[in-house]
Enzyme design. Structure first.
Site, PDB file in Angstrom:
ATOM      1  CG  ASP A   1      17.081 138.253 139.589  1.00  0.00           C
ATOM      2  OD1 ASP A   1      16.526 139.127 138.912  1.00  0.00           O
ATOM      3  OD2 ASP A   1      17.107 138.263 140.831  1.00  0.00           O
TER       4      ASP A   1
ATOM      5  CG  HIS B   1      13.921 138.830 142.032  1.00  0.00           C
ATOM      6  ND1 HIS B   1      15.003 139.640 142.239  1.00  0.00           N
ATOM      7  CD2 HIS B   1      12.880 139.402 142.698  1.00  0.00           C
ATOM      8  CE1 HIS B   1      14.654 140.663 143.001  1.00  0.00           C
ATOM      9  NE2 HIS B   1      13.371 140.543 143.305  1.00  0.00           N
TER      10      HIS B   1
END
Length: 438
Positions: free
Chosen positions: A105, A102
Site C-alpha cells: 500500500d 499493507h
C-alpha cells in the site's frame, strides 16, 4: 501537507442536533464511557488500502472511477510520496488516532526483491517522520501476499518453497517496519491461503507449511522484540474457494495444533463473519471464549451479494451487539476499530471519504453508548446468568470439576426419578429489550 482536501477543516464533535455533514454527532472522543474516553475505547484506525490505493475499479470497470491525483503519477515512488501526504492530511483532519497498511500500500513493488525492500524502507522512513509530525500512530502493519501473480496459489501454502521464501521476506520486512513505526499489532492476512480444487492440492502439506510459517513469524516477533501480538484475520472465501482460516473457531483449532494459541490472536472483520455464516458478535464472543480476541475490522456486507463488499457500517443494533460483547469481554488492549471499508465507486469526490468515515465513527460511537446503557441496565446479563445458574450450584460445579463420573450423573436422575421441565430462553423479550436501547 497535500491540498487534496483543501477547504475541509478538522472534523469536530457538534452533538446530535447538528446538521453539519462534516461533523460528529455521537463521537465525542473525550466523553467518558465506563471509565474510559470514547477515544480510548474505540481506538479508531483508517485503512490505507481502500482509502488511498483503490482507484474505483471493479471486475467490469477496469479503469476505475476515482482518478485520484496520485494514481496519475507515472513514477511509482513519487506516487507513494504523494499518497502519504494525502493520507496523513486525511488522518489529521478526521481525528482518527491510528492507521493500518499493507507493505505494498505504502511502497511499490520493485524490479527485484532487493529493490522492493529498498522502496519499502524508504517509505517507512517517510511514514515515521509523518507520525512524528502528526501524532498519528500505527495500529497494525501487514504484508500483501495475495495481489502479485506469484501468490496465485498461495503464499505460505504455495506448492513452491521458493515462493514461500518470497512471502517470508515480505513478512520479515513488514514486521521490522511495524516495530520501527511503533505498531501495536502485526496482522497475518492470508488472502490466498486456501485452495480451489483438491484435484491439484496436497492439503496436509499446505497446512504443515502454514503452521511452520506462522511459527517462524512468532519466533521472529520475539527475536526483534515486537511488543504487540500477531493477529490472524479469519476469512471464509474469496479469493480462494476453501480458506484454511475460515472463521475464528477454525483459526483457534489451527493455533492449538501448532501450539501458537498463546502468541497469536484474531482480527475479526464484520463482513467476513457474515460470509462464514456467522454474526459479527458470534465471532467476537468465540474469540473471547478462547482467549484470542485481538482487534476488529469494522465494515458491513451487502445481503444481496455473496462476496466481500467492504461497506461502512450503518446498522445500529448489529454494531451495538458487537460493542456490547467487546465491552463484556474486557474491551480492546492493543487492538482497535479499523475501518476496512471503502466508499462506493460512484462516490468520486474527495469529501466522500470523510462522509464514509464520519458515518462509521458515529455509528460505532452510538453503538458504544448503547452497549454502555445495556451493561448499566443489567437485564441482558442477568437473563443469561439466571439461565445458567444451575452450573454455579453444587451439582453443576461437581460435574465441571470432574468429581462425578458419567454413571454417577446418570444415577442422580434415577435417584431423583423426576422429570425436568425446560425453561424459556425468552429470546423475543431480550430482542425487544435490545431494540428499546437502540
Amino acid at each position: 501537507m497535500s491540498s487534496y482536501f483543501e477547504g475541509i477543516d478538522k472534523i469536530k464533535f457538534e452533538g446530535e442536533n447538528s446538521e453539519n455533514p462534516l461533523a460528529f454527532r455521537y463521537y465525542d472522543k473525550n466523553r467518558v464511557v465506563l471509565g474510559k474516553t470514547m477515544e480510548e475505547h474505540l481506538r479508531f484506525a483508517v485503512c490505507y488500502w481502500h482509502t488511498f490505493c483503490w482507484n474505483g475499479f471493479d471486475p467490469f470497470g477496469y479503469d476505475g472511477t476515482f482518478q485520484r491525483p496520485w494514481h496519475k503519477i507515472s513514477n511509482p515512488m513519487e506516487a507513494a510520496m504523494a499518497k502519504a501526504d494525502v493520507a496523513f492530511d486525511f488522518f489529521s483532519k478526521l481525528g482518527a488516532p491510528f492507521y493500518c497498511f499493507h507493505d505494498r500500500d505504502v511502497a511499490p513493488e520493485g524490479a527485484t526483491p532487493r529493490e522492493s525492500v529498498e522502496n519499502f524502507k524508504r517509505m517507512v522512513d517517510v511514514l515515521a517522520k509523518k507520525q512524528e509530525e502528526t501524532g498519528i500512530k500505527l495500529l497494525w502493519g501487514t504484508a500483501n501476499m495475495f495481489s502479485h501473480r506469484r501468490f496465485m496459489s498461495g503464499a505460505s501454502t504455495n506448492p513452491d518453497p521458493e515462493i514461500f521464501a518470497m512471502a517470508a521476506l515480505q513478512v520479515k520486512e513488514a514486521m521490522d517496519a511495524t516495530k520501527k513505526l511503533g505498531g501495536a499489532n502485526y496482522v497475518m492476512w492470508g488472502g490466498r491461503e486456501g485452495y480451489e480444487t483438491l484435484i491439484n492440492t496436497n492439503m496436509k502439506s499446505e497446512l504443515e507449511q502454514m503452521g511452520r510459517f506462522l511459527t517462524m513469524a512468532v519466533e521472529y516477533k520475539h527475536k526483534i522484540g515486537l511488543s504487540g501480538p500477531i493477529l490472524i484475520e479469519p476469512k471464509p472465501r474469496e479469493p480462494s474457494k476453501h480458506q484454511y482460516d475460515f472463521d475464528t473457531a477454525t483459526v483457534y483449532g489451527f493455533l492449538k495444533k501448532y501450539g501458537l494459541e498463546k502468541d497469536v490472536k484474531v482480527n475479526i472483520e464484520a463482513n467476513h463473519a457474515t460470509l462464514s455464516g456467522h454474526t459479527f458478535e458470534h465471532e467476537i464472543e468465540t474469540a473471547f471464549a478462547h482467549d484470542i480476541f485481538g482487534s476488529i475490522d469494522m465494515n458491513r456486507g451487502d445481503y444481496q451479494c455473496g462476496w466481500d463488499t467492504d461497506q461502512f457500517p450503518n446498522n445500529i443494533p448489529d454494531t451495538a451487539l458487537a460493542m456490547y460483547y467487546i465491552l463484556q469481554g474486557g474491551g480492546f488492549t492493543t487492538g482497535g476499530v479499523n475501518f476496512d471499508a471503502k466508499v462506493r465507486r460512484q462516490s468520486t469526490d474527495p469529501v466522500d471519504l470523510f462522509h464514509g468515515h464520519i458515518g462509521g465513527m458515529d455509528v460505532s460511537a452510538r453503538a458504544l453508548l448503547i452497549a454502555e446503557a445495556m451493561i448499566k441496565d443489567g437485564r441482558h446479563a442477568k437473563a443469561v446468568a439466571d439461565r445458567y445458574a444451575g452450573w454455579k450450584q453444587e451439582f453443576g460445579q461437581q460435574v465441571l470439576g470432574g468429581k462425578l463420573s458419567l454413571d454417577q450423573v446418570a444415577q442422580r436422575v434415577l435417584d431423583r426419578n423426576t422429570d425436568v421441565l425446560p425453561q424459556s430462553g425468552r429470546q423475543e423479550y431480550l430482542e425487544n429489550l435490545l431494540n428499546r436501547f437502540c
